[in-house]
Design a protein around this motif. Structure first.
Motif, PDB file in Angstrom:
ATOM      1  N   TYR A   1       0.743  -1.109  -1.052  1.00 35.61           N
ATOM      2  CA  TYR A   1       0.488  -1.276   0.377  1.00 35.61           C
ATOM      3  C   TYR A   1      -0.994  -1.412   0.686  1.00 35.61           C
ATOM      4  O   TYR A   1      -1.366  -2.003   1.705  1.00 35.61           O
ATOM      5  CB  TYR A   1       1.115  -0.132   1.170  1.00 35.61           C
TER       6      TYR A   1
ATOM      7  N   SER B   1      -2.462  -4.348   2.988  1.00 39.22           N
ATOM      8  CA  SER B   1      -3.335  -4.005   4.114  1.00 39.22           C
ATOM      9  C   SER B   1      -4.653  -4.756   4.033  1.00 39.22           C
ATOM     10  O   SER B   1      -5.170  -5.226   5.052  1.00 39.22           O
ATOM     11  CB  SER B   1      -3.591  -2.491   4.150  1.00 39.22           C
TER      12      SER B   1
ATOM     13  N   ASP C   1       2.590  -0.894   6.878  1.00 40.13           N
ATOM     14  CA  ASP C   1       2.290  -0.442   5.514  1.00 40.13           C
ATOM     15  C   ASP C   1       2.137   1.071   5.462  1.00 40.13           C
ATOM     16  O   ASP C   1       2.634   1.724   4.540  1.00 40.13           O
ATOM     17  CB  ASP C   1       1.019  -1.107   4.988  1.00 40.13           C
TER      18      ASP C   1
END
Length: 192
Positions: A82, A86, A108
């Motif tokens: 994640y 991001s 996320d």
């Protein structure tokens, strides 16, 4: 001893973080280019019952150590997986000037927290399993859910249309790995 343990945790964290990044980048790319059917190798649950059992059984850790191994592994995995998406969201927002991309960071974060909570449950389960390792019957019974989850995942890959042959092979290998970890005492003696 404490330094060696911290090095092990750090190594687990680095491996899982890199694995998360590869799960968003290289693995899907290669799978698509080579038509391997492994695009979702890291993002699907298929490999994680085996990884948890391996973290529980590798080098016969104490319950607390297994707890931290599992939790650190999944925190690193979420950070890599994640964290990458991001960073891509921030980049896309910056390049396009569209701040809506930044909302992906919230998704996320939400997903990461959910998976870390699941990892906390798995870590606790691993702690309890090792607490009762001397009671072999109870130990095997508590390991049974990992085998059942793996069999269920195998079944879902088998009956989907078309069957996910590559993931079926992964599932079979993971099931074999779980069984080896459960019944092979040599796994507990391995060194890094």
């Amino acid at each position: 001893m404490l330094v060696k343990q911290k090095n092990e945790y750090f190594l687990i964290f680095i491996i899982s973080t890199v694995m998360g990044i590869l799960g968003q980048t290289l693995i899907p790319y290669l799978s698509t280019q080579l038509n391997l059917g492994l695009r979702f190798l890291v993002s699907n649950i298929d490999i994680y019952p085996f990884i948890i059992v391996l973290l529980i059984s590798f080098k016969s850790p104490k319950p607390k150590k297994a707890f931290w191994r599992i939790l650190i592994y999944f925190v690193g995995l979420c950070l890599g997986y994640y964290g990458y998406t991001s960073v891509v969201a921030v980049y896309n927002a910056f390049v396009s000037g569209n701040v809506n991309y930044l909302s992906n960071i919230l998704f996320d974060l939400k997903d990461s927290l959910e998976y870390i909570f699941i990892a906390l449950l798995a870590s606790t389960w691993g702690f309890i399993i090792l607490k009762y390792k001397a009671r072999r019957c109870l130990y095997n019974l508590m390991m049974l859910p990992f085998i059942l989850i793996n069999i269920y995942i195998f079944y879902t890959n088998l009956v989907c249309n078309p069957p996910q042959v590559s993931m079926i092979i992964v599932d079979i290998l993971c099931l074999i790995g779980i069984i080896i970890c459960l019944f092979n005492e040599e796994i507990s003696k391995l060194e890094f």
